[in-house]
Write an enzyme that holds these catalytic residues in place. Structure first.
Site, short mmCIF file in Angstrom:
data_model
loop_
_atom_site.label_atom_id
_atom_site.label_comp_id
_atom_site.label_asym_id
_atom_site.label_seq_id
_atom_site.Cartn_x
_atom_site.Cartn_y
_atom_site.Cartn_z
N LYS A 153 29.39 48.49 -50.06
CA LYS A 153 30.64 47.76 -50.37
C LYS A 153 30.41 46.84 -51.58
O LYS A 153 29.62 47.18 -52.45
CB LYS A 153 31.15 47.01 -49.13
CG LYS A 153 31.27 47.94 -47.92
CD LYS A 153 32.00 47.33 -46.76
CE LYS A 153 32.05 48.32 -45.60
NZ LYS A 153 32.80 47.81 -44.45
N HIS A 204 38.41 55.18 -47.70
CA HIS A 204 37.88 54.19 -46.76
C HIS A 204 39.03 53.27 -46.33
O HIS A 204 39.93 52.97 -47.11
CB HIS A 204 36.77 53.38 -47.42
CG HIS A 204 36.05 52.49 -46.48
ND1 HIS A 204 36.55 51.26 -46.10
CD2 HIS A 204 34.88 52.65 -45.81
CE1 HIS A 204 35.71 50.70 -45.24
NE2 HIS A 204 34.69 51.52 -45.05
N GLU A 219 36.05 56.60 -38.77
CA GLU A 219 35.79 55.17 -38.73
C GLU A 219 36.99 54.44 -38.13
O GLU A 219 37.94 54.11 -38.85
CB GLU A 219 35.53 54.63 -40.14
CG GLU A 219 34.27 55.18 -40.78
CD GLU A 219 33.70 54.20 -41.80
OE1 GLU A 219 32.52 53.87 -41.67
OE2 GLU A 219 34.43 53.74 -42.69
N SER A 260 30.31 49.34 -37.25
CA SER A 260 29.31 48.46 -36.65
C SER A 260 28.06 49.18 -36.15
O SER A 260 27.48 48.82 -35.13
CB SER A 260 29.92 47.64 -35.51
OG SER A 260 31.01 46.86 -35.98
N GLY A 318 27.50 46.99 -42.96
CA GLY A 318 26.68 45.78 -42.88
C GLY A 318 25.19 46.03 -42.65
O GLY A 318 24.35 45.45 -43.37
P1 PGA Z 1 30.22 48.43 -40.78
O1 PGA Z 1 31.05 49.19 -41.93
O2 PGA Z 1 29.01 49.29 -40.48
O3 PGA Z 1 29.83 47.11 -41.42
O4 PGA Z 1 31.12 48.28 -39.62
C1 PGA Z 1 31.23 50.57 -41.90
C2 PGA Z 1 32.16 50.99 -42.99
O5 PGA Z 1 33.11 50.25 -43.27
O6 PGA Z 1 31.96 52.05 -43.61
#
Ligand code: PGA
Length: 256
Positions: free
Chosen positions: A10, A93, A165, A214, A236
């Protein structure tokens, strides 16, 4: 089919920080045979990192790109400019959809443009918390899947990846909840069924389906063993080098 572990950085890391991370990652990680390791840095870092990355070990992905090749589109980067620099591009996304207003039509054009430039699109789909609460998950998934793939020719399905997602499970979502393996299995089954109904059973089986939301080293094993899941899209946790390497090791173990 390989297991895909994709780190979505990101809007994080300067070019220098991204380069140091990549250097350390390449030193720490072995050459995985069955695990396709991919990281998606910011657009500005892609070109320098493409000179640094060992493509036998891992690949680069963009986080987004624009579907027109050139022209009066201030601020955009095209798939044609990314050709040869990245092997993958995340498309649609939920942050693109909900913060930047992308709809299925734009997403479909981006998927097609990626394929045209020999870049594998990672098409992200997923319902919001309220869509799930109102029982709309199946409709949202079908619409985003069929909508996003509407400009893909049958021959090009070898070069498409789907990432499920659920927006409510993404760590940046307020009060994010962990998805359970059963919840994921149900939607992944729906994705494959929709692909089978629309494009035929053979094609439905060869499209990798990833899960994201997550993911961390503690839950990666459980998510990777959900039936029909071929990999993980990680936000993350992918920013922490040791955690990302631990997840790669989990993926390797699950494959054995
Ligand atoms: P996350 O993000 O692992 O921080 O939840 C996943 C994503 O948005 O692709």
């Amino acid at each position: 089919m390989k297991t895909y572990i994709v780190g979505n950085w990101k809007l994080n890391f300067t070019v220098g920080e991204a380069s140091i991370y990549l250097h350390k990652l390449l030193k720490k990680m072995p050459n995985y045979r069955d695990v396709e390791v991919v990281v998606a840095p910011s657009t500005i870092a892609l070109q320098p990192l493409s000179l640094q990355v060992d493509r036998h070990k891992m690949k680069l992905s963009a986080q987004d790109a624009f579907y027109r090749d050139y022209g009066a589109f201030t601020g955009e980067t095209s798939f044609s400019q990314l050709r040869g620099i990245v092997d993958f591009c995340i498309v649609g996304h939920s942050e693109r959809r909900y913060i930047f207003g992308e709809n299925d039509k734009m997403v479909a054009k981006k998927v097609a443009a990626a394929i045209r430039h020999k870049i594998t699109p990672i098409l992200c789909i997923g319902e919001t918390e309220s869509e799930r609460a109102f029982g709309e998950t199946a409709d949202v998934i079908r619409d985003q899947l069929i909508g996003g793939l509407s400009e893909v020719a049958d021959d090009d399905f070898d070069n498409v990846i789907i990432a499920y997602e659920p927006v409510w499970a993404i760590s940046s979502t307020k009060a994010a909840k962990l998805a359970t393996p059963d919840e994921i299995a149900e939607v992944v089954e729906l994705i494959r069924q929709t692909l089978a109904d629309t494009y035929g059973a053979e094609l439905a089986e060869k499209v990798p389906v990833l899960f994201g939301g997550s993911v961390n080293k503690a839950n990666a094993g459980a998510y990777l063993t959900v039936p029909g899941v071929n990999g993980l899209l990680i936000g993350g946790a992918s920013l922490i080098l040791d955690e990302f390497v631990d997840i790669l090791e989990v993926a390797k173990r699950v494959r054995q």
